[in-house]
Motif scaffolding. Structure first.
Motif, mmCIF file in Angstrom:
data_model
loop_
_atom_site.group_PDB
_atom_site.id
_atom_site.type_symbol
_atom_site.label_atom_id
_atom_site.label_comp_id
_atom_site.label_asym_id
_atom_site.label_seq_id
_atom_site.Cartn_x
_atom_site.Cartn_y
_atom_site.Cartn_z
ATOM 1 N N GLN A 39 -4.491 2.244 5.054
ATOM 2 C CA GLN A 39 -4.535 2.858 3.493
ATOM 3 C C GLN A 39 -3.290 3.104 2.878
ATOM 4 O OE1 GLN A 39 -7.188 5.036 2.018
ATOM 5 N NE2 GLN A 39 -8.850 4.733 3.489
ATOM 6 N N HIS A 40 -3.171 2.540 1.754
ATOM 7 C CA HIS A 40 -2.260 3.046 0.704
ATOM 8 C C HIS A 40 -2.630 2.886 -0.833
ATOM 9 C CE1 HIS A 40 1.761 2.658 -1.361
ATOM 10 N NE2 HIS A 40 2.053 3.669 -0.445
ATOM 11 N N GLU A 41 -2.221 3.627 -1.667
ATOM 12 C CA GLU A 41 -2.509 3.571 -3.057
ATOM 13 C C GLU A 41 -1.062 3.495 -3.478
ATOM 14 O OE1 GLU A 41 -5.277 6.202 -5.676
ATOM 15 O OE2 GLU A 41 -3.468 7.329 -4.979
ATOM 16 N N THR A 42 -0.948 2.166 -4.248
ATOM 17 C CA THR A 42 0.513 2.045 -4.673
ATOM 18 C C THR A 42 0.560 2.388 -6.238
ATOM 19 O OG1 THR A 42 0.524 0.184 -3.188
ATOM 20 C CG2 THR A 42 2.305 0.146 -4.980
ATOM 21 N N ASN A 43 1.746 3.199 -6.491
ATOM 22 C CA ASN A 43 2.140 3.433 -8.001
ATOM 23 C C ASN A 43 3.214 2.328 -8.150
ATOM 24 O OD1 ASN A 43 3.468 4.499 -10.144
ATOM 25 N ND2 ASN A 43 3.064 6.310 -9.730
ATOM 26 N N CYS A 44 3.107 1.281 -8.868
ATOM 27 C CA CYS A 44 4.053 0.293 -9.205
ATOM 28 C C CYS A 44 5.290 0.844 -9.986
ATOM 29 C CB CYS A 44 3.460 -0.949 -9.872
ATOM 30 S SG CYS A 44 2.354 -1.765 -9.182
ATOM 31 N N TYR A 45 5.267 2.039 -10.330
ATOM 32 C CA TYR A 45 6.209 2.693 -11.068
ATOM 33 C C TYR A 45 6.864 3.994 -10.304
ATOM 34 C CZ TYR A 45 3.921 -0.077 -14.643
ATOM 35 O OH TYR A 45 3.245 -0.962 -15.288
ATOM 36 N N GLY A 46 6.660 3.962 -8.902
ATOM 37 C CA GLY A 46 7.211 4.769 -8.324
ATOM 38 C C GLY A 46 8.634 4.795 -8.023
ATOM 39 N N VAL A 47 9.220 5.692 -7.017
ATOM 40 C CA VAL A 47 10.556 5.599 -6.765
ATOM 41 C C VAL A 47 10.912 4.929 -5.580
ATOM 42 C CG1 VAL A 47 12.615 7.016 -6.464
ATOM 43 C CG2 VAL A 47 10.920 7.652 -8.207
ATOM 44 N N THR A 48 10.049 5.707 -4.424
ATOM 45 C CA THR A 48 10.459 5.043 -2.924
ATOM 46 C C THR A 48 9.194 4.179 -2.196
ATOM 47 O OG1 THR A 48 9.455 7.147 -2.150
ATOM 48 C CG2 THR A 48 11.975 6.857 -2.478
ATOM 49 N N LYS A 49 9.479 3.276 -1.647
ATOM 50 C CA LYS A 49 8.570 2.157 -1.039
ATOM 51 C C LYS A 49 8.038 2.781 0.019
ATOM 52 C CE LYS A 49 10.361 -1.756 -3.171
ATOM 53 N NZ LYS A 49 11.082 -3.245 -3.250
ATOM 54 N N ALA A 50 6.960 2.240 0.433
ATOM 55 C CA ALA A 50 6.267 2.761 1.820
ATOM 56 C C ALA A 50 6.814 1.477 2.919
ATOM 57 C CB ALA A 50 4.599 2.605 1.850
ATOM 58 N N GLY A 51 7.542 2.133 3.787
ATOM 59 C CA GLY A 51 8.087 1.292 4.915
ATOM 60 C C GLY A 51 7.154 1.629 6.151
ATOM 61 N N LEU A 52 7.261 1.156 7.218
ATOM 62 C CA LEU A 52 6.464 1.406 8.507
ATOM 63 C C LEU A 52 6.623 2.581 8.933
ATOM 64 C CD1 LEU A 52 4.968 0.296 10.640
ATOM 65 C CD2 LEU A 52 7.029 -0.474 11.976
ATOM 66 N N ALA A 53 7.827 3.326 8.678
ATOM 67 C CA ALA A 53 8.182 4.805 9.181
ATOM 68 C C ALA A 53 7.170 5.613 8.128
ATOM 69 C CB ALA A 53 9.248 5.208 8.981
ATOM 70 N N GLU A 54 7.031 5.463 6.955
ATOM 71 C CA GLU A 54 5.874 5.999 6.216
ATOM 72 C C GLU A 54 4.584 5.900 6.740
ATOM 73 O OE1 GLU A 54 9.361 6.481 4.587
ATOM 74 O OE2 GLU A 54 8.611 4.527 4.928
ATOM 75 N N PHE A 55 4.066 4.922 7.298
ATOM 76 C CA PHE A 55 2.732 4.815 8.035
ATOM 77 C C PHE A 55 2.603 5.516 9.493
ATOM 78 C CE2 PHE A 55 2.673 1.498 4.517
ATOM 79 C CZ PHE A 55 1.222 1.703 4.239
ATOM 80 N N GLU A 56 3.769 5.470 9.840
ATOM 81 C CA GLU A 56 3.901 6.164 11.470
ATOM 82 C C GLU A 56 3.749 7.679 11.292
ATOM 83 O OE1 GLU A 56 6.205 2.716 13.766
ATOM 84 O OE2 GLU A 56 7.312 4.144 12.706
ATOM 85 N N MET A 57 4.255 8.384 10.153
ATOM 86 C CA MET A 57 4.529 9.652 10.292
ATOM 87 C C MET A 57 3.101 10.306 9.732
ATOM 88 S SD MET A 57 6.870 10.091 6.667
ATOM 89 C CE MET A 57 6.736 12.004 6.552
#
Length: 512
Positions: free
Chosen positions: A12-30
């Motif tokens: 699952q991820h909802e992507t804001n193309c105007y966001g600040v930080t990207k979603a790396g593997l660590a963000e999916f693990e936490m």
């Protein structure tokens, strides 16, 4: 008779193309709003009873005698693009898990529908393509999607059935996952369903997608009506911060014949067009929000900081509304959640009851944003373990990191606020009550959320208003510098058709 073996996985991820930080593997693990990455049996055991699509599917599949074969489940808080490394790693784990499962009879995927990676505009379309290539054309593949999905032809092509949330706030997530089970039974019995897919020609800002309001109360009656005609219909409203050619509302239908399916999607799109002017895209200005906050009512008024929503990829640390309330001298205000690890750490170091000078918010280096510097009393401290109590996430646990409840001192304005160390959308009263603050005792409640808050806060509110304060999730679509969108803005209530362009393609400032 041997039970049918169904592989189950979620990404699952909802992507804001105007966001600040990207979603790396660590963000999916936490862990954040949802659980940390789950592997194997954890996919079922750690989500059981939760309002999650995968949990709903697993429970319904077990009830009809399927053998559930759990692979993995993961999500990351909405943000800018998913990194290629994270996408390839998780896709690899998912496909390896299906290979290792042995003989399977079907696949269920818990997806969002608005994932954009560093290299792929259509993340879910690619996930479905790879799964289809692995299992072949004969194995049924079904998936659930978020109401905010941006559906592509590739998604429709590679999935035998797409089930989509029908409520915003999303109260039917588990139900949506469960809805895949009877369809999967039909497919496994040899039935063939013809598909039809059609896009709605205009965009809808998220704060106008609240399904408890017009025109969606009528639009979302259609799936039940079509089901009486043996046609399955699913409707998505789109996620407007994903700059992607398929961004926007759309509908999919499944029926015994292609003609029946095509007629259903045509009827749905025609209703969207007929109901277009009933959309409420209004937001209060900051000046109007101050005046509204000064008015006393029997119950609290909720001011939603809709453009700084962590659940839509916002930073949850912009201070426009907070600064305006202070300047306007608004009293008896509760506000949250501010993603500010630095202030939370300073409050913990000072201790409960201490007075501490803090610079609240604006830690994301957004142009034009500055922190609110003031003295605060530390009302309470917490470790950020917050058990949801509202209808949407009830039973789940939010992970907020070090958390502090703070009270502004030395100003005419009276404001209590909550700062956290991990971004979370403020959508449940437990975000306040878990640290000792009672929302019903305040005159004004300010939440960094777009619509999910309504499920738990609307019952205690006199009125609810969306507020236009600067953030990285713009609800005023005219201000977004899209480069790939093909649909026009809506003709909302009070708008003139001449004011609406044929397509969207603005050169205004990119939200940053």
């Amino acid at each position: 008779m041997t039970a049918k073996r169904i592989a189950i996985a979620g990404f699952q991820h909802e992507t804001n193309c105007y966001g600040v930080t990207k979603a790396g593997l660590a963000e999916f693990e936490m862990a954040d709003s949802w659980p940390s990455m789950l592997l194997g049996a954890q996919v079922v055991s750690e989500t059981a009873g939760m309002n999650l699509p995968a949990a709903g599917f697993a429970a319904a599949a077990t009830a009809v005698g399927f053998e559930v074969v759990p692979i993995l489940w993961c999500s990351a808080e909405p943000s800018a693009h998913v990194t290629d490394h994270a996408f390839e790693t998780i896709c690899g784990m998912l496909l390896d898990g299906i290979r290792a499962a042995g003989q399977i009879d079907g696949v269920y995927l818990d997806l969002h529908g608005a994932m954009v990676t560093e290299s792929l505009a259509d993340g879910e379309g690619e996930v479905l393509r790879r799964v289809r290539n692995l299992v072949g054309p004969e194995i049924p593949v079904v998936a659930s999607l978020d109401l905010h999905a941006n559906i592509s032809a590739q998604m429709v092509e590679h999935a035998d059935y797409l089930s989509i949330f029908r409520t915003y706030p999303h109260l039917d997530m588990a139900e949506t996952g469960a809805r895949c089970v009877p369809v999967l039974q039909r497919l496994l019995a040899g039935e063939t369903l013809s598909k039809a897919f059609q896009a709605v020609p205009y965009l809808i800002p998220l704060h106008a997608q609240y399904t408890g309001s017009a025109p969606f109360e009528e639009i979302y009656q259609l799936p039940a009506r079509f089901e009486q005609q043996d046609v399955l219909t699913e409707i998505a409203l789109g996620f407007t911060a994903a700059d992607f050619p398929d961004t926007g509302p759309s509908c999919v239908a499944y029926a015994a014949t292609a003609n029946k399916a095509a007629a259903a999607v045509e009827d749905i799109v025609n209703l969207f067009l007929a109901q277009e002017t009933r959309l409420d895209c209004s937001m209060l200005s900051l000046e109007e929000a101050i005046l509204t906050g000064r008015q006393r009512r029997e119950k609290p008024v909720v001011l939603a900081d809709v453009q700084d929503n962590a659940g839509a990829g916002g930073t949850s640390d912009t201070t426009g509304l907070l600064a305006a309330l202070i300047e306007g001298g608004v009293t008896n205000v509760l506000m949250g959640l501010f993603n500010d690890p630095e202030s939370a750490e300073q409050a913990h170091a000072a201790g409960e009851g201490a007075l501490v000078n803090l610079a609240i918010g604006a830690k994301s280096n957004l142009a034009g944003h500055v922190p609110v510097k003031a003295e605060f009393e530390v009302l309470a401290l917490g470790d950020g373990t917050c058990r949801y109590t509202g209808e949407m996430y009830g039973g789940g646990i939010a992970t907020l990191g070090k958390t502090a409840a703070l009270r502004l001192v030395g100003h005419k304005a009276e404001i209590d606020l909550v700062v956290t160390s991990i971004r979370n959308q403020c959508l449940d009263r437990a975000h306040f009550t878990h640290i000792g603050l009672n929302p019903t005792s305040y005159s004004v409640i300010c939440v960094k959320s777009t619509a999910h808050f309504r499920a738990d806060f609307e019952p205690i509110a006199e009125e609810v208003f969306a507020v236009s304060s600067p953030g990285t999730f713009l609800c005023d679509l005219k201000k977004i510098s899209y480069t790939r969108i093909t649909r026009r803005l809506p003709i909302a209530a009070g708008s003139a058709a001449d004011d609406v362009p044929d397509t969207v393609g603005y050169s205004g400032a990119t939200p940053a």
